[in-house]
Design a protein around this motif. Structure first.
Motif, PDB file in Angstrom:
ATOM      1  N   VAL A  85     131.181 -34.117 -16.452  1.00  0.00           N
ATOM      2  CA  VAL A  85     130.007 -34.422 -15.630  1.00  0.00           C
ATOM      3  C   VAL A  85     129.643 -35.897 -15.782  1.00  0.00           C
ATOM      4  N   GLY A  86     129.734 -36.413 -16.993  1.00  0.00           N
ATOM      5  CA  GLY A  86     129.451 -37.834 -17.205  1.00  0.00           C
ATOM      6  C   GLY A  86     130.366 -38.735 -16.390  1.00  0.00           C
ATOM      7  N   ALA A  87     131.624 -38.333 -16.264  1.00  0.00           N
ATOM      8  CA  ALA A  87     132.570 -39.118 -15.453  1.00  0.00           C
ATOM      9  C   ALA A  87     132.176 -39.086 -13.973  1.00  0.00           C
ATOM     10  N   TYR A  88     131.783 -37.926 -13.473  1.00  0.00           N
ATOM     11  CA  TYR A  88     131.339 -37.829 -12.076  1.00  0.00           C
ATOM     12  C   TYR A  88     130.096 -38.692 -11.841  1.00  0.00           C
ATOM     13  N   VAL A  89     129.141 -38.595 -12.738  1.00  0.00           N
ATOM     14  CA  VAL A  89     127.901 -39.354 -12.598  1.00  0.00           C
ATOM     15  C   VAL A  89     128.172 -40.854 -12.689  1.00  0.00           C
ATOM     16  N   GLY A  90     129.003 -41.258 -13.640  1.00  0.00           N
ATOM     17  CA  GLY A  90     129.333 -42.674 -13.778  1.00  0.00           C
ATOM     18  C   GLY A  90     130.057 -43.220 -12.560  1.00  0.00           C
ATOM     19  N   SER A  91     130.961 -42.429 -12.006  1.00  0.00           N
ATOM     20  CA  SER A  91     131.691 -42.848 -10.815  1.00  0.00           C
ATOM     21  C   SER A  91     130.749 -43.024  -9.632  1.00  0.00           C
ATOM     22  N   ALA A  92     129.843 -42.069  -9.438  1.00  0.00           N
ATOM     23  CA  ALA A  92     128.886 -42.159  -8.336  1.00  0.00           C
ATOM     24  C   ALA A  92     127.964 -43.361  -8.513  1.00  0.00           C
ATOM     25  N   HIS A  93     127.540 -43.603  -9.738  1.00  0.00           N
ATOM     26  CA  HIS A  93     126.642 -44.737  -9.983  1.00  0.00           C
ATOM     27  C   HIS A  93     127.350 -46.066  -9.705  1.00  0.00           C
ATOM     28  N   GLY A  94     128.593 -46.180 -10.156  1.00  0.00           N
ATOM     29  CA  GLY A  94     129.351 -47.402  -9.877  1.00  0.00           C
ATOM     30  C   GLY A  94     129.529 -47.626  -8.384  1.00  0.00           C
ATOM     31  N   ALA A  95     129.822 -46.552  -7.647  1.00  0.00           N
ATOM     32  CA  ALA A  95     129.972 -46.668  -6.194  1.00  0.00           C
ATOM     33  C   ALA A  95     128.649 -47.056  -5.550  1.00  0.00           C
ATOM     34  N   GLY A  96     127.556 -46.512  -6.065  1.00  0.00           N
ATOM     35  CA  GLY A  96     126.240 -46.856  -5.524  1.00  0.00           C
ATOM     36  C   GLY A  96     125.885 -48.313  -5.749  1.00  0.00           C
ATOM     37  N   GLN A  97     126.235 -48.831  -6.917  1.00  0.00           N
ATOM     38  CA  GLN A  97     125.979 -50.252  -7.181  1.00  0.00           C
ATOM     39  C   GLN A  97     126.831 -51.131  -6.268  1.00  0.00           C
ATOM     40  N   PHE A  98     128.079 -50.742  -6.056  1.00  0.00           N
ATOM     41  CA  PHE A  98     128.964 -51.496  -5.170  1.00  0.00           C
ATOM     42  C   PHE A  98     128.420 -51.462  -3.742  1.00  0.00           C
ATOM     43  N   TYR A  99     127.937 -50.298  -3.320  1.00  0.00           N
ATOM     44  CA  TYR A  99     127.332 -50.158  -1.996  1.00  0.00           C
ATOM     45  C   TYR A  99     126.128 -51.093  -1.864  1.00  0.00           C
ATOM     46  N   SER A 100     125.278 -51.158  -2.893  1.00  0.00           N
ATOM     47  CA  SER A 100     124.098 -52.028  -2.844  1.00  0.00           C
ATOM     48  C   SER A 100     124.490 -53.489  -2.666  1.00  0.00           C
ATOM     49  N   ARG A 101     125.543 -53.915  -3.363  1.00  0.00           N
ATOM     50  CA  ARG A 101     126.012 -55.305  -3.208  1.00  0.00           C
ATOM     51  C   ARG A 101     126.563 -55.533  -1.804  1.00  0.00           C
ATOM     52  N   ALA A 102     127.264 -54.551  -1.255  1.00  0.00           N
ATOM     53  CA  ALA A 102     127.812 -54.681   0.100  1.00  0.00           C
ATOM     54  C   ALA A 102     126.696 -54.791   1.125  1.00  0.00           C
ATOM     55  N   VAL A 103     125.613 -54.051   0.943  1.00  0.00           N
ATOM     56  CA  VAL A 103     124.468 -54.130   1.852  1.00  0.00           C
ATOM     57  C   VAL A 103     123.823 -55.508   1.769  1.00  0.00           C
ATOM     58  N   THR A 104     123.687 -56.029   0.566  1.00  0.00           N
ATOM     59  CA  THR A 104     123.101 -57.366   0.393  1.00  0.00           C
ATOM     60  C   THR A 104     123.945 -58.419   1.107  1.00  0.00           C
ATOM     61  N   GLU A 105     125.252 -58.339   0.937  1.00  0.00           N
ATOM     62  CA  GLU A 105     126.143 -59.290   1.608  1.00  0.00           C
ATOM     63  C   GLU A 105     126.062 -59.143   3.127  1.00  0.00           C
ATOM     64  N   ALA A 106     125.976 -57.916   3.615  1.00  0.00           N
ATOM     65  CA  ALA A 106     125.873 -57.686   5.061  1.00  0.00           C
ATOM     66  C   ALA A 106     124.561 -58.245   5.602  1.00  0.00           C
ATOM     67  N   ARG A 107     123.472 -58.049   4.862  1.00  0.00           N
ATOM     68  CA  ARG A 107     122.176 -58.600   5.293  1.00  0.00           C
ATOM     69  C   ARG A 107     122.225 -60.123   5.341  1.00  0.00           C
ATOM     70  N   ASP A 108     122.782 -60.728   4.301  1.00  0.00           N
ATOM     71  CA  ASP A 108     122.876 -62.190   4.261  1.00  0.00           C
ATOM     72  C   ASP A 108     123.706 -62.713   5.419  1.00  0.00           C
ATOM     73  N   ALA A 109     124.853 -62.103   5.660  1.00  0.00           N
ATOM     74  CA  ALA A 109     125.734 -62.550   6.748  1.00  0.00           C
ATOM     75  C   ALA A 109     125.075 -62.350   8.104  1.00  0.00           C
ATOM     76  N   THR A 110     124.346 -61.262   8.273  1.00  0.00           N
ATOM     77  CA  THR A 110     123.670 -60.995   9.542  1.00  0.00           C
ATOM     78  C   THR A 110     122.547 -62.004   9.772  1.00  0.00           C
ATOM     79  N   ALA A 111     121.814 -62.334   8.720  1.00  0.00           N
ATOM     80  CA  ALA A 111     120.740 -63.319   8.846  1.00  0.00           C
ATOM     81  C   ALA A 111     121.303 -64.695   9.184  1.00  0.00           C
ATOM     82  N   GLU A 154     126.285 -34.256  -8.121  1.00  0.00           N
ATOM     83  CA  GLU A 154     125.233 -33.240  -8.109  1.00  0.00           C
ATOM     84  C   GLU A 154     125.833 -31.840  -8.265  1.00  0.00           C
ATOM     85  N   GLY A 155     126.996 -31.614  -7.643  1.00  0.00           N
ATOM     86  CA  GLY A 155     127.678 -30.336  -7.803  1.00  0.00           C
ATOM     87  C   GLY A 155     128.138 -30.119  -9.231  1.00  0.00           C
ATOM     88  N   ALA A 156     128.652 -31.170  -9.847  1.00  0.00           N
ATOM     89  CA  ALA A 156     129.113 -31.076 -11.238  1.00  0.00           C
ATOM     90  C   ALA A 156     127.947 -30.771 -12.176  1.00  0.00           C
TER      91      ALA A 156
END
Length: 195
Positions: A85-111, A154-156
């Motif tokens: 379960v820790g591996a699933y949670v850690g993987s999801a958290h890492g993906a979420g952080q990467f997603y947050s950085r991608a959104v920031t870059e997209a906002r900056d580029a769009t602006a 969440e399933g795990a």
């Protein structure tokens, strides 16, 4: 007059713990089902079956635990599932952080692209997307990936609670060598030698 015996007490050792990633951290970093659906529809991406992903991972881990139940004791099963379960949670958290950085870059580029005075941010040649559009599309892809991993986590967690009978919480291990006590001792000895 009686003398009271004084015992010298050693100061209690404080053990620092390395905090694990929690489900709440994952939920803050990864889109929920409503947001993932909105992103899918806005970018023409497949709409994920969030409940299906969650349910599948819950069943997968419950079935795995059932097949291992004869070979593992109760505590060994708990430790094993804790790690999974820790591996699933850690993987999801890492993906979420990467997603947050991608959104920031997209906002900056769009602006930047909205500023007409900047030539380097203009759209590409006819038939090709500009940099800002590519970054928005990349962020949308990362949103779906992080959402899918969130649902798997969440399933795990639900499976852990079902098998173990208690709520999952991240493992917190002691931080090795807090404050680098050896380095401080070495520095003190060196300073003493220097006079």
């Amino acid at each position: 007059m009686t003398k009271t015996a004084r015992t010298s007490r050693q100061p209690a050792k404080v053990v620092q713990l390395r905090k694990g990633t929690t489900l709440e951290m994952v939920r803050l970093a990864c889109p929920d089902a409503t947001q993932a659906t909105r992103i899918s529809e806005s970018f023409g991406l497949p709409v994920l079956d969030s409940d299906g992903i969650r349910d599948l991972h819950e069943r997968l881990i419950v079935e795995t635990a059932t097949s291992l139940s004869e070979g593992l004791g109760e505590r060994a099963m708990q430790i094993h599932l804790q790690r999974i379960v820790g591996a699933y949670v850690g993987s999801a958290h890492g993906a979420g952080q990467f997603y947050s950085r991608a959104v920031t870059e997209a906002r900056d580029a769009t602006a930047k692209a909205a500023n007409d005075a900047r030539d380097e941010d203009l759209d590409g040649p006819v038939g090709f997307d500009g940099a800002a559009q590519r970054k928005r599309e990349f962020a949308a892809d990362m949103a779906l990936q992080s959402h899918a991993l969130r649902m798997a986590a969440e399933g795990a967690i639900a499976a852990y609670e079902q098998v173990v009978g208690e709520r999952w919480k991240p493992f917190e291990r002691p931080i090795e060598n807090p404050g680098n006590a050896v380095d401080r001792k070495a520095a003190a000895l060196q300073m003493e030698a220097l006079g």
